[in-house]
Design an enzyme around this catalytic site. Structure first.
Site, short mmCIF file in Angstrom:
data_model
loop_
_atom_site.label_atom_id
_atom_site.label_comp_id
_atom_site.label_asym_id
_atom_site.label_seq_id
_atom_site.Cartn_x
_atom_site.Cartn_y
_atom_site.Cartn_z
N GLY A 195 0.84 -1.19 0.00
CA GLY A 195 0.00 0.00 0.00
C GLY A 195 0.87 1.24 0.00
O GLY A 195 2.06 1.19 -0.36
N SER A 196 0.29 2.33 0.43
CA SER A 196 1.02 3.60 0.35
C SER A 196 2.08 3.70 1.46
O SER A 196 1.98 3.05 2.50
CB SER A 196 0.03 4.76 0.49
OG SER A 196 -0.57 4.69 1.76
N THR A 197 3.04 4.56 1.24
CA THR A 197 4.09 4.79 2.23
C THR A 197 3.49 5.33 3.53
O THR A 197 3.88 4.94 4.63
CB THR A 197 5.14 5.76 1.66
OG1 THR A 197 5.72 5.12 0.51
CG2 THR A 197 6.22 6.10 2.66
N THR A 201 0.49 4.82 4.82
CA THR A 201 -0.12 3.74 5.62
C THR A 201 0.96 2.79 6.11
O THR A 201 0.87 2.27 7.24
CB THR A 201 -1.17 2.97 4.78
OG1 THR A 201 -2.05 3.91 4.18
CG2 THR A 201 -1.97 2.01 5.63
N GLY A 202 1.98 2.56 5.29
CA GLY A 202 3.08 1.67 5.69
C GLY A 202 3.72 2.13 7.00
O GLY A 202 4.07 1.31 7.85
N GLU A 262 5.60 -3.33 1.09
CA GLU A 262 5.80 -2.91 -0.30
C GLU A 262 5.03 -1.62 -0.47
O GLU A 262 3.79 -1.63 -0.49
CB GLU A 262 5.27 -3.98 -1.27
CG GLU A 262 6.02 -5.30 -1.23
CD GLU A 262 7.42 -5.22 -1.82
OE1 GLU A 262 7.80 -4.17 -2.37
OE2 GLU A 262 8.15 -6.23 -1.72
N CYS A 273 2.53 0.99 -8.70
CA CYS A 273 3.60 1.45 -7.81
C CYS A 273 4.89 1.64 -8.61
O CYS A 273 5.61 2.61 -8.42
CB CYS A 273 3.80 0.43 -6.71
SG CYS A 273 3.92 -1.27 -7.30
#
Ligand code: NAD
Length: 505
Positions: free
Chosen positions: A256-258, A260-261, A278, A312
């Site tokens: 997912g997005s950075t 949320t990561g 990722e 991505c």
């Protein structure tokens, strides 16, 4: 006005009669064949599970409700993890070959239902059929069987005075797998297959924007996999954090997005979970002075705009040497103008809508900022009115390299073309963002191509191609693009810990 597709069928008297099929009719018949009317359930402990509340899944091309799915509560998530925990001892004690043949049987079953999977990917993703077919094939023909063909053999050391030392790869336990909306089938099953193969059990959560294909796939294989080995849950914003902090989750595999990561990282810290993240990317494609523009323009365009730019690892900043900038701009504009934006169920469509409304809103806000700044635009396709999330292909013409909309990931069909003078400058621009997912370099001199590729601070760099992946090659991000890798033996090892056994001799 509905686009009309024309086809010909044989009439009852054997004569050829002309029939027209609207895009809406095509969608309706594909969805009916995919059994959308039968509804969608979660999968917990081998059984279908519904919830009191439900979520609507919207069609990105029309804004209409495609289906509803369970909006699971905390108790339901606990049940899914409890089922996965119960299933773990028996599943992990099976042999590698045994697990492999069960997962292969599941993939075979999904292959028998390929057309349903493709229809659901088209509908919930807003995809042209070619793209949905490609994603289905990636799982069913390439990555699924490719990952399953691998093994993790023991390492054995024998040393005088030490004895026989065996290192083997043991499963971690229960994996919380969380996937995004851009490639919902691939980015779910590229976690499920290696996690199960290595002996783990799984609780999987697809994105609430695109849960349908994954739920249908789980339903199709639920009698093949032992109960509790794969559990699939759907729900709103609370479900992800419940999973990533859940005491029964031993590992989180997240795509997912950075942004949320980072939250996932924080949430998993309390219970020290193993993590694979990722995350987002802002890939540069560096076009060298000796590029063959005619040969490169097609692969570069699709390297930028595959999955409607919602990839991505798509080229988000195309850096072109000043001596070839105008030529590349002309070729790219001409190529872009030939790609039709539209409903994925229209066979003429090359680029579909943005998958969901919030993302469409973010792209439009960025577009407004670009217009406000007076940034030159090299190309913008025609807008489509209506309820669909249609954002035209847009390429900025040498925008400031430090502009917010150049430095940060645009997840949709909005890209920048940037002029550079020296190779050092190009590399410095390529490496100037916080991301480090992918990159590519385009030209003819092998020595220069290789030296540029080696200087890009990205997990994957390509030469004269972009976006090529293989189940046998590790894939992962550098910098803010992630932690750990997927695919290949390195990817399998991420689902294991190393257990070392010392035998006295
Ligand atoms: P997102 O981060 O918004 O959501 C991803 C998933 O996380 C969804 O299932 C979502 O429901 C869930 N989620 C949301 N908040 C959560 C939280 N606090 N804790 C746990 N889970 C939570 O991403 P998205 O918009 O679905 O996907 C687009 C992003 O994914 C882009 O940034 C893209 O670059 C990235 N991506 C990366 C890769 C890769 O391999 N590196 C592949 C595809 C997409």
């Amino acid at each position: 006005m509905k686009a009309l597709l024309r086809n010909y069928v044989n009439g009852s008297d054997g004569s050829r009669v002309e029939r027209t099929t609207s895009v809406a009719d095509r969608r309706a018949s594909a969805l009916s064949a995919a059994g959308v009317a039968n509804g969608f359930s979660n999968l917990i402990d081998g059984k279908p599970s519904i919830s009191v509340k439900s979520l609507e899944v919207l069609d990105p091309a029309t804004g209409e409700v495609l289906a509803t799915v369970p909006d699971i509560d905390r108790h339901g998530v606990d049940s899914a993890f409890a089922a996965a925990r119960r299933a773990f001892p028996a599943w992990s004690n099976r042999s590698w070959d045994d697990r492999r043949s069960i997962i292969l049987a599941a993939i075979e079953k999904l292959r028998e239902h390929r057309s349903e999977i493709i229809a659901l990917l088209m509908a919930e993703g807003g995809r042209p059929s070619s793209l949905a077919e490609w994603e289905a094939a990636s799982v069913l023909d390439e990555f699924g069987p490719g990952v399953l063909a691998q093994t993790l053999p023991d390492d054995v050391f024998s040393q005088a005075g030490v004895g026989l030392v065996t290192k083997h790869y043991a499963p971690l336990g229960v994996v919380a797998a969380i996937s995004p909306w851009n490639l919902p089938f691939l980015l779910s099953f590229d976690k499920v297959v290696p996690a199960l193969l290595t002996g783990n059990t799984v609780v999987l959560k697809p994105s609430p924007f695109t849960p349908l294909t994954v739920l249908r796939a789980a339903e199709l294989i639920r009698d093949i996999l032992p109960a509790g080995t794969l559990n699939v849950v759907t729900g709103g914003d609370d479900v992800g954090p419940w999973m990533t902090s859940h005491p029964e989750a031993d590992k989180v595999s997240f795509t997912g997005s950075t942004q949320t990561g980072r939250r996932v990282f924080g949430s998993a810290a309390e219970t020290l979970k193993h993590l694979t993240l990722e995350l987002g990317g802002n890939d540069a494609g560096i076009v060298l002075p000796d590029v063959d523009v005619e040969a490169a323009v097609g692969p570069i365009f699709w390297g930028m705009f595959l999955v409607n730019g919602q990839g991505c690892i798509t080229i988000k900043r195309l850096l072109v040497h000043e001596s070839r900038y105008d030529e590349m701009a002309k070729a790219l504009t001409k190529f872009a103008a030939q790609q039709k934006l539209g409903d994925g169920f229209d066979p003429e469509t090359a680029i579909g809508p943005v998958q969901n409304r919030p993302q469409f809103g973010r792209l439009n806000a960025t577009w407004n900022a670009i217009k406000r700044d007076g940034t030159p635009v090299l190309y913008r396709g025609e807008e489509i009115a209506g309820e669909g999330n249609f954002f035209p292909v847009t390429i900025l013409d040498n925008p400031p390299i430090d502009a917010e909309y150049v430095m940060h990931e645009n997840f949709g069909p909005l890209r920048s073309m940037i002029k550079y003078s020296t190779i050092d400058e190009a590399i410095s621009i390529a490496n100037s963002t916080d991301y480090g997912l992918g990159g590519s370099v385009w030209g003819q001199d092998p020595k220069l191509l290789n030296s540029v590729a080696r200087r890009m601070e990205a997990g994957t760099t390509w030469i004269n191609q972009h976006l090529v992946l293989s189940p046998n090659v590790p894939f992962g991000g550098n910098k803010d693009s992630g932690l750990g890798v997927q695919y290949a033996l390195e990817g399998l090892k991420e689902y294991c810990y190393q257990r070392v056994i010392w035998a006295k001799q």
